[in-house]
Every structure is written in structure tokens, then in C-alpha cells.
Design an enzyme around this catalytic site. Sequence first.
Site, PDB file in Angstrom:
ATOM      1  N   ASN A   1      32.166  41.136  51.640  1.00  0.00           N
ATOM      2  CA  ASN A   1      30.981  40.333  51.976  1.00  0.00           C
ATOM      3  C   ASN A   1      31.067  39.816  53.414  1.00  0.00           C
ATOM      4  O   ASN A   1      30.181  39.102  53.878  1.00  0.00           O
ATOM      5  CB  ASN A   1      30.788  39.174  50.984  1.00  0.00           C
TER       6      ASN A   1
ATOM      7  N   LYS B   1      35.865  31.448  43.292  1.00  0.00           N
ATOM      8  CA  LYS B   1      34.983  32.422  42.626  1.00  0.00           C
ATOM      9  C   LYS B   1      35.468  33.859  42.789  1.00  0.00           C
ATOM     10  O   LYS B   1      35.399  34.657  41.847  1.00  0.00           O
ATOM     11  CB  LYS B   1      33.554  32.278  43.160  1.00  0.00           C
TER      12      LYS B   1
ATOM     13  N   ASN C   1      34.394  40.515  37.084  1.00  0.00           N
ATOM     14  CA  ASN C   1      33.415  41.597  37.323  1.00  0.00           C
ATOM     15  C   ASN C   1      34.129  42.934  37.530  1.00  0.00           C
ATOM     16  O   ASN C   1      33.704  43.969  37.008  1.00  0.00           O
ATOM     17  CB  ASN C   1      32.571  41.288  38.567  1.00  0.00           C
TER      18      ASN C   1
ATOM     19  N   TYR D   1      43.185  28.308  45.847  1.00  0.00           N
ATOM     20  CA  TYR D   1      43.696  29.678  46.002  1.00  0.00           C
ATOM     21  C   TYR D   1      44.731  29.973  44.919  1.00  0.00           C
ATOM     22  O   TYR D   1      44.637  30.969  44.195  1.00  0.00           O
ATOM     23  CB  TYR D   1      44.327  29.808  47.386  1.00  0.00           C
TER      24      TYR D   1
END
Length: 316
Positions: free
Chosen positions: A36, A95, A103, A149
Site C-alpha cells: 500500500n 491491522k 485475509n 507491533y
Amino acid sequence: MSERKRVLITGAAGFLGSHLCDRFIKEGYHVIGMDNLITGSLSNIEHLFKLEQFEFYHHDVSKFVFVPGKLDYILHFASPASPIDYLKIPIQTLKVGSLGTHNLLGLARAKKARMLIASTSEVYGDPNVHPQNEDYWGNVNPIGPRGVYDEAKRFQEAITMAYHTYHQLETRIIRIFNTYGPRMRLDDGRALPAFMGQALRGQDITVFGDGSQTRSFCYVDDLVEGIYRLLLSDYANPVNIGNPDEITIKQFAEEIIALTGTKQKIIYNPLPTDDPKQRRPDITRAKEILGWEPKVQRKEGLKITFDYFKNLPEFK
Ligand code: UDP
């Protein structure tokens, strides 16, 4: 001609992800990079865009991931990875390690792909056991600044193991210790790019605390070799990959001062909260199972890395 194996690499535009893309291209795979670009940079992989066996998706893996066609392997390397990054973007850090991993495990199941996750020595926290072997459970502060983290990575290991045992998914877990090399981000706040950037800009070298804390630095090519071997092995439990050559941060700063020839001096700044006091991998398991050990000495690796930084447009 037999069809190429297809590998999805998340975090492809980052430091480790981009080196993995290079390695898998070299080994003859079709590589699908995904990033991303929050902390990664396209400049790390732009040389691959002209290849027909490389494709890139600009996508956040915390959202549903779709990749057409078959997949043989998934390597999940997307995550902010330096303390200042995960302080700046703590929610995304949580996330990508949790929702993102979920996912990708789902994708791996759907594609019958083998999944390797990038875990970390941070799962050991500020360790009470030294050196750290894979059976040590760690000493992590869940609500400290590093917790976002460390706990995301611990959750990542847990859910990956659950998919392995419950769904019989083929999974691999690597615990990565401090790694360095070309394509680290100069402003990522970690010791090596910080010190080399300071030397190149004529700034004093900022050692945190009294510099007696230790780390053990692994050159990126050695790490990539370990990842490659683990992926192709049949071993599902975590494996430490890192260089056991331990050094204090003060000595490390002195080595970089000597290498760069800077006239600047060391200045001492406060030690960040929960900064681990010592870290060195026990790599017995990697030696036994993968026949792997690091080959590149720090002197050689630091020189290659400094040459890379020196040649960045900023310093020309
Ligand atoms: N460190 C330092 N000066 C800096 C950046 C980092 O002394 O400008 C120290 C930091 O406190 C830690 C060590 O160097 O003890 C390694 O830090 P890094 O962020 O590279 O990795 P990590 O702490 O995640 O191992």
C-alpha cells in the site's frame, strides 16, 4: 516449457519485500508484489516493472485481498517495521499483522498455497533469556509503545498456527532478527540508517541510552537465503533467522564512524521506553533444519550498505 510457480509477496516495495522479489524472480518464479506504499517505496522495485514475470498490486492487505489465477506461495512481509513508524501509525501496524494476516491465510486456503509469515525477534520483547531460542515465550509489554507491533506479530503467529492445525494449511514462521542492507529507508529511525544518514549529513551520531544495549545484525542476503530455505522446507514451527554476532550499540556507532570517516562525535539521547537491553538469536534450529548460517561479516555488509546510501540522489 513448464509453467512458472507463482508467489505473492506482500510488502513488496519495502526493504525485505523488494529483496525477496529479486530473489524469486532470479529463481524463475512469477512474482506478484503487493504494497500500500505507506512505508515502502516503488523505487525499490521499479527495475522489475519491465519484466513480464512481475506484476504489482497497489493494495492494503488489511482489506479483502483478491488475486486472480493460481498461487503456490504467499509471503507476508507487509508491516511497518521500525519503532518510529509504528509509533506514527499504530493502528495500521496492528491491522496489517492481524486482519492482513487473516485475509492472506484465507487466500492461501482458497488457492491451496503455502504461506510464510514474517515474524520477529520482537515476539521475545525485552528478553530474560539470552540468547533467544524459539522455545522462549518472551517478555512483552502489551500496552507499551512497541506493543502494537509485538502483539500484532504474536497474534499473527497464533492465527497462522491455528490455520495450520485446524485447516491443515501449509505454513512457515520465520522470526527475523535485526537485518540491514541496501534499500533500508534513511529516515526509518533505526540505528543503522540513522547513524549512516547522520555521518553523511555531518550531524552528530545519536546513541540512545548509554549505548550498552546489544543487537546482532544480519546482512539482508543472508536473511533472504534463510527465508528461501525455510519456505521450501517442511517445517511448520517458528525458526529464528539472524546473525548471532552480538555488539553493543555504542560499538556499532563507533564502527560506523570509522567506516564513514565522519568527524562527528557520539551524543547520548534518552533511551526509548521498553527498548530491549540485549538481543542475540540462537540459530541452532536454523542450522539443523535448514543447514543455514549467515556468511556475510558485518564489515563487508556495512560497506555495501554505506555505498548504497552514499549514492542516493540526496548525497550526490
Ligand atoms: N538506537 C540508537 N540511536 C538511534 C536509533 C536507534 O541508539 O538513532 C538504538 C535503539 O535504542 C536500540 C538500537 O539502537 O537500542 C537498535 O534500534 P533499532 O531501532 O535499529 O532496532 P530495534 O530496537 O527494533 O532492534
